[in-house]
Design a protein around this motif. Structure first.
Motif, PDB file in Angstrom:
ATOM      1  N   ASP A 173       0.815  -1.222   0.000  1.00 39.70           N
ATOM      2  CA  ASP A 173       0.000   0.000   0.000  1.00 39.70           C
ATOM      3  C   ASP A 173       0.844   1.266   0.000  1.00 39.70           C
ATOM      4  O   ASP A 173       0.325   2.350   0.264  1.00 39.70           O
ATOM      5  N   LYS A 176      -0.373   4.818  -1.353  1.00 34.75           N
ATOM      6  CA  LYS A 176      -1.814   4.734  -1.583  1.00 34.75           C
ATOM      7  C   LYS A 176      -2.579   5.452  -0.476  1.00 34.75           C
ATOM      8  O   LYS A 176      -2.143   5.530   0.670  1.00 34.75           O
ATOM      9  N   PHE A 178      -6.164   6.017   1.909  1.00 34.69           N
ATOM     10  CA  PHE A 178      -7.160   5.170   2.581  1.00 34.69           C
ATOM     11  C   PHE A 178      -8.020   6.049   3.476  1.00 34.69           C
ATOM     12  O   PHE A 178      -7.724   7.225   3.732  1.00 34.69           O
ATOM     13  N   ARG A 295      -8.874  -4.906   7.524  1.00 35.65           N
ATOM     14  CA  ARG A 295      -9.888  -3.855   7.586  1.00 35.65           C
ATOM     15  C   ARG A 295     -10.213  -3.391   9.007  1.00 35.65           C
ATOM     16  O   ARG A 295     -10.424  -2.211   9.249  1.00 35.65           O
ATOM     17  N   LYS A 319     -10.945   0.274   8.140  1.00 34.73           N
ATOM     18  CA  LYS A 319     -10.100   0.918   7.122  1.00 34.73           C
ATOM     19  C   LYS A 319     -10.695   0.630   5.761  1.00 34.73           C
ATOM     20  O   LYS A 319     -10.955  -0.530   5.411  1.00 34.73           O
TER      21      LYS A 319
END
Length: 320
Positions: A173, A176, A178, A295, A319
């Motif tokens: 990630d 990235k 979020f 998550r 998340k």
């Protein structure tokens, strides 16, 4: 507080520590730290304070290392028991500690030099903090700069890390964005004469970005509802006057220092909506976060105003 500072506290500490070897990618990103568990006992040599026993988990990061010497920085957190807590009738002088169960934070710089292939002399300068996060009042807390002397037993002083796997050396990630959505529950006592526990709720929406192997940067919105402020107004607002809204909203920026599933959290926020001025215009958070799955996560955060604890928040979140 002079009546509580009558002697230098003394104590001992027992640690069990493990050297990380690179079995997870983040071990190498943090230069192969150690993780451990500590049991800590202190005698404050004061009848009002008595003694304390604490258990904490910690991470110990090597700053400098040779075959015979190590310079490390350690940070840990856990829980402490104080048998002698504040009591309005039997121990009213103990304004430092008002609950038996408290949180503890320990940071220290330590130097280890080999006395033999497996035994090291340990010298350290530490800072110990004990507080219940305003769950009970009064809550001045205890802060102790500490000098430490001890022995370390090493099963293996010099270790060889596992080879770095190029396929997992870069987080999936990295770079990235979020979203985090969380809800929190806290309990707090208003003052030492009102022993009821009032609930505090909060919700947070954060946007974040993975900046590098070790860090996330965050920005977001917070909403708070503290029921103890309603009770405070009932005692202070004169008859006939309307109560002010105790809901608060703020904008914050933050950072997460990542250690695999764990993260060390720091937030700084400013209130945008704050009709009832019960505190400063800004707030801070410090906490620990753990991802149960990719998550779902939970965290324990201490919210403070200008260094004074406001609430110990227990959070769950997702998340996206």
């Amino acid at each position: 507080m002079k009546h509580l500072v009558t002697a230098h506290p003394t104590g001992f500490e027992l640690n069990l520590q493990r050297q990380l070897n690179g079995s997870q990618p983040w071990h190498a990103w943090h230069r192969y730290p150690k993780v451990g568990l500590a049991l800590v006992y202190y005698d404050y040599h004061n009848r009002a304070l008595g003694q304390s026993c604490a258990a904490s988990a910690y991470i110990n990061k090597t700053i400098w290392r040779t075959e015979r010497q190590q310079l490390n920085f350690r940070l840990g957190s856990g829980f402490a028991i104080f048998p002698n807590r504040f009591d309005l009738e039997t121990n009213h002088k103990n304004t430092f500690v008002s609950s038996r169960l408290n949180a503890t934070i320990q940071g220290r710089a330590e130097y280890d030099v080999a006395l033999s292939p497996k035994v090291g002399l340990l010298m350290a300068l530490a800072f110990n903090h004990y507080s219940n996060g305003a769950t009970a009042k009064p809550n001045l807390g205890i802060n102790m700069p500490t000098l430490m002397l001890g022995l370390n037993y090493h099963q293996r002083r010099v270790f060889t890390p596992l080879p770095v796997d190029a396929a997992t050396d870069v987080p999936a990630d990295l770079g990235k964005n979020f979203w985090n959505i969380t809800t929190a529950l806290a309990f707090k006592q208003r003052n030492e004469s009102d022993t009821r526990l009032y609930t505090v709720n909060s919700v947070t929406v954060l946007a974040g970005r993975r900046m590098n192997r070790k860090s996330n940067l965050l920005v977001g919105l917070d909403g708070f509802y503290d029921r103890s402020l309603l009770a405070e107004q009932r005692d202070t607002v004169s008859g006939g006057r309307a109560f002010q809204d105790v809901k608060k909203a703020g904008v914050m920026v933050g950072h997460e220092l990542l250690f695999g599933r764990f993260a060390f959290i720091t937030h700084l926020g400013v209130y945008l909506y704050n009709p009832y001025k019960s505190n400063n215009f800004y707030y801070e958070r410090i906490g620990m976060k753990y991802h149960f799955t990719e998550r779902l996560f939970g965290s324990m955060d201490l919210k403070v105003h200008r260094g004074s604890a406001d609430a110990l928040e227990w959070k769950v979140g997702v998340k996206l």
